[in-house]
Design a protein around this motif. Structure first.
Motif, short mmCIF file in Angstrom:
data_model
loop_
_atom_site.label_atom_id
_atom_site.label_comp_id
_atom_site.label_asym_id
_atom_site.label_seq_id
_atom_site.Cartn_x
_atom_site.Cartn_y
_atom_site.Cartn_z
N SER A 1 34.12 32.53 31.80
CA SER A 1 35.20 33.69 32.14
C SER A 1 36.59 33.71 31.48
O SER A 1 37.14 32.85 30.99
N CYS A 2 37.22 34.81 31.81
CA CYS A 2 38.43 35.14 31.07
C CYS A 2 39.54 34.33 31.74
O CYS A 2 40.70 33.94 31.37
N ILE B 1 35.54 37.21 25.10
CA ILE B 1 36.19 37.92 26.18
C ILE B 1 37.61 38.64 25.66
O ILE B 1 38.17 37.81 25.09
N ASP C 1 40.21 47.27 31.95
CA ASP C 1 39.66 45.95 32.55
C ASP C 1 40.98 45.64 33.50
O ASP C 1 41.95 45.39 32.93
N CYS D 1 31.20 37.38 28.86
CA CYS D 1 31.44 37.40 30.11
C CYS D 1 30.62 36.85 31.05
O CYS D 1 30.63 36.11 31.72
N ARG E 1 28.43 39.83 43.25
CA ARG E 1 29.43 39.66 42.01
C ARG E 1 28.55 39.28 40.90
O ARG E 1 28.42 39.61 39.94
N HIS F 1 41.48 42.63 34.40
CA HIS F 1 42.05 41.38 34.25
C HIS F 1 43.09 41.32 32.99
O HIS F 1 43.22 40.30 32.44
N HIS G 1 31.20 42.11 27.92
CA HIS G 1 30.65 42.22 29.17
C HIS G 1 29.05 42.08 29.26
O HIS G 1 28.54 41.56 30.03
N HIS H 1 40.11 39.42 26.87
CA HIS H 1 41.39 38.70 27.43
C HIS H 1 41.69 37.35 26.80
O HIS H 1 42.59 36.80 26.71
N ASN I 1 36.79 34.64 38.68
CA ASN I 1 37.88 35.12 39.36
C ASN I 1 37.36 35.89 40.79
O ASN I 1 38.38 36.35 41.40
N CYS J 1 30.06 36.01 35.01
CA CYS J 1 31.35 36.20 35.69
C CYS J 1 30.77 37.32 36.46
O CYS J 1 31.40 37.58 37.61
N LEU J 2 30.15 38.17 35.68
CA LEU J 2 29.81 39.45 36.55
C LEU J 2 28.32 39.70 36.21
O LEU J 2 27.68 40.77 36.88
S1 SF4 Z 1 36.58 39.26 34.79
FE1 SF4 Z 1 34.68 38.42 34.03
S2 SF4 Z 1 33.82 40.41 33.36
FE2 SF4 Z 1 36.07 40.69 33.76
S3 SF4 Z 1 36.73 40.50 31.56
FE3 SF4 Z 1 36.87 38.67 32.67
S4 SF4 Z 1 35.07 37.54 32.15
FE4 SF4 Z 1 34.74 39.36 31.74
#
Ligand code: SF4
Lengths: 469, 195
Positions: A345-346, A113, A134, A406, A434, A136, A69, A115, A428, A409-410
């Motif tokens: 991102s994941c 990441i 998390d 990540c 965000r 996701h 992250h 995931h 996502n 993504c955040l």
């Molecule tokens: S949603 Fe974004 S911040 Fe969360 S695990 Fe997936 S890539 Fe990382």
């Protein structure tokens, strides 16, 4: 002859085989957890709790940690500039050392990441219960696992006991009939589903995606669909394991081998929902009616096909979202001009996602106003993409090519939007702020993000037919 | 964990649906490695606007948050209930919550009360009409009441209610089943899957 056992859903089977203890009268189940994935943001307080109570990690062999992250996606050889990020990274490294938990550190090729690396390493398998601090974590359900996001207190609970008290969710079948039109991806499918059922449409339910359009997806597409189950409010997303699943897993570092592999296959083939088993709810979707999707508001259900306009009804139903996004009802999606493009991102940073984006940009140039970046989901994906020359395709088009994490993504690391900047993103969540305070996020598929980077605004991906390499 | 039996406090109305945990506590404040200290960053981006409800003096010291449907959606971050509690909230009242947030609240002694849309509407009306509007959230009786005759019953899963009334943490409760866990592990040791 004994009467035939009643047909059961995949969730029924997963639940019963992991039940350690069941409280009476509809109370919670103490469920055994087979795989616990850990990252730096939601774990420090959990490890601290163990220290304060003198507890150990019960099953370090079922626990895997990665850094994702917070980590920088460039200049990895330098120390992390943000001292607080550095502290969190240091804390995870120290916690893994002290408690004997394996860690994919920043230097490791497998880092990425959380995931993405679980499936990539073959840790994620059918029939498992999987948790991570998390939301996701639903991604891993694509293999026929029950995979859920949990809070930090629950992380501590799993570390200490390898179990969790859980209420059994209701089941919801999302049946996707037909097949997706050309140029329409798993991302478009799940965005369309969320647009249809809403951000709380699956609350309290474990979703099982079924039907021919789901069976036709590769594992990467299935992961994209399950990943965003949480955006529909679902507790989990699941897809029955099949030959596609087994082919993906075979030979991965942590997948069973030899006789154990054969035994695992027998076990996994028994997992899918039995014919005739009842779901609490069923929603049917026509894949053929799906078009490339783009979000225009501040939650993933604020979504429209790329050829459409922002609905007039949004003036009333989503006034605050439109004000934040600085958009008006009736605006054509294709007229939305962009400053930034983020492919990562994941949800969409696996090799097939990068290939899909590269196929669009090959031999073309990013629009001069746009700053575009690609952040692969793991070090291994990055290396594989480089072996295929995708990094060069992106660089020559004017994209930045980054290290795994990540990232935007955040925006916990330095990759963030500036206030007012507008971004096409393959991630996502398009919540306010965000990707950076005041930033405006439009979610879409990797190919659509790549096309938007070239055009400087949203455009149907078919505007850029694949050029010969 | 702090027990919750009954609490009377000032109500702060937050009139938006789908409030996500990115809004409750933005990511730039997730880097602390403690459970405390998140209160000053609660609703950070919104709180920069002077007209945001939390900045109005009449809601200073509020400890009951009144909210709309699907409160706490999005990221699983437990920092959201930590920030709400650190800021002084002890209970939230809304028609519905996202699943992970709902569970996280109970882990920390923050009570998320589900009332009907009509009851929540009525509370919004009362909170707007009267400065200093307070309610009592009673987990023993499972009621929300005010001094002017408002009364709404709510339901909570019995196991969550008991744990919160006693301030019991889950790990202690689980370790009473240590034998069953060990037996499960012994029985499943031969299973092929599992990393
Ligand atoms: S949603 Fe974004 S911040 Fe969360 S695990 Fe997936 S890539 Fe990382």
């Amino acid at each position: 002859m004994t009467p035939a056992a009643p047909p059961r859903t995949m969730l029924d089977k997963l639940w019963s085989r992991h039940t350690v203890h069941q409280e009476p009268d509809g109370g919670p189940t103490l469920l055994y957890i087979d795989l616990h994935l850990v990252h730096e943001v939601t774990s420090p307080q959990a490890f601290e709790g163990l220290r304060l109570t003198g507890r150990r990690v019960r099953r370090p062999d079922l626990t895997w940690a990665t850094l994702d992250h917070n980590v920088p996606t460039s200049d990895r050889h330098l120390p992390i500039a943000d001292p607080i990020s550095a502290q969190q990274v240091e804390a995870l490294i120290a916690n893994c050392r002290d408690f004997g938990v394996p860690l994919y550190d920043l230097g490791a090729r497998e880092q990425g990441i959380v995931h993405i690396i679980g499936p990539e390493q073959g840790l994620t398998q059918p029939g498992l219960t999987i948790v991570c601090g998390d939301s996701h974590t639903s991604t891993h359900g694509a293999f026929g696992a029950y995979a859920i996001g949990i809070g930090t207190t629950e992380v501590e609970h799993v570390l200490a006991t390898q179990t969790l008290w859980l209420d059994r969710p209701r089941t919801m079948e999302i049946r996707v009939q037909g097949s997706l039109p050309p140029g329409v991806t798993a991302k478009d499918l799940i965005l369309g589903i969320i647009g249809r059922i809403g951000t709380a449409g699956a609350r309290g339910h474990a979703i099982e995606y079924t039907g021919p359009a789901i069976a036709a997806l590769d594992m990467e597409g299935r992961m994209t669909v399950c990943n965003m189950s949480i955006e529909a409010g679902g507790r989990a997303g699941m897809i029955a394991p099949d030959d596609t699943t087994f082919a993906y897993l075979e030979g991965r570092p942590h997948a069973p081998r030899g006789a154990a592999w054969e035994q695992a296959l027998d076990d996994w083939r028994a997992l899918p929902t039995d014919p005739g088993a009842a779901y609490d709810r069923t929603v049917t979707i026509d894949a053929a009616a799906t078009a490339p999707q783009v979000t225009w508001g501040t939650n993933p259900a604020h979504v429209a096909p790329v050829g459409d306009r922002i609905p007039e009804t949004a003036a009333e139903t989503a006034a605050r979202a439109l004000a934040y996004m600085d958009l008006r009802p009736g605006t054509a999606i294709a007229d939305i001009a962009l400053d930034r493009v983020f492919i990562g991102s994941c949800t969409n940073a696996r090799l097939s996602d990068l290939r899909a984006a590269a196929a669009v940009v090959r031999g073309r140039r990013v629009h001069p106003r746009v700053r575009a970046m690609v952040v692969p989901g793991s070090g291994l994906i990055k290396a594989a993409a480089e072996r295929e020359g995708l990094d060069e395709v992106f660089r020559q088009a004017g994209f930045e090519w980054r290290d795994a994490g990540c990232s935007m993504c955040l925006g916990m690391n330095p990759d963030i939007l500036q206030p007012g900047e507008r971004c096409a993103s393959t991630s996502n969540r398009n919540f306010e702020g965000r990707q950076g305070s005041g930033g405006r996020t439009h979610l879409c598929s990797p190919a659509m993000a790549a096309a938007a980077a070239l055009a400087g605004h949203f455009v149907h991906v078919r505007a850029y037919p694949r050029t010969p390499n | 964990m702090e027990a919750f039996v009954s609490h009377t406090g000032l109500v702060m109305p937050l009139d938006r649906a789908n409030v996500d945990t990115d809004q409750i506590i933005p990511k730039q404040f997730l880097k602390r490695i403690e459970r405390t200290g998140f209160g000053p960053f609660l609703f950070h981006d919104w709180a920069r606007r002077p007209d945001f409800v939390m900045n109005q003096p009449r809601y200073a010291g509020a400890s009951v948050l009144l909210a709309r449907a699907n409160f706490g959606c999005g990221s699983s971050r437990e920092h959201a209930p930590w920030a709400l509690m650190d800021h002084g909230f002890r209970a939230v009242i809304a028609p519905s919550y996202a699943d992970i947030f709902y569970g996280n609240c109970f882990q920390n002694g923050l009570l998320p009360v589900r009332l009907s849309e009509a009851e929540v509407d009525e509370l919004f009306r009362r909170a707007a009409a009267r400065e200093g509007y307070r309610v009592t959230v009673d987990l023993g009786a499972c009621t929300v009441t005010d001094a002017d005759g408002f009364r709404a019953d709510f339901t909570v899963e019995p196991h969550r209610r008991e744990a919160l009334l006693d301030g019991l943490d889950d790990i202690g409760r689980t370790l009473a089943h240590a034998g069953a866990i060990a037996a499960y592990e012994a029985a499943h040791a031969a299973r092929p899957a599992g990393g």
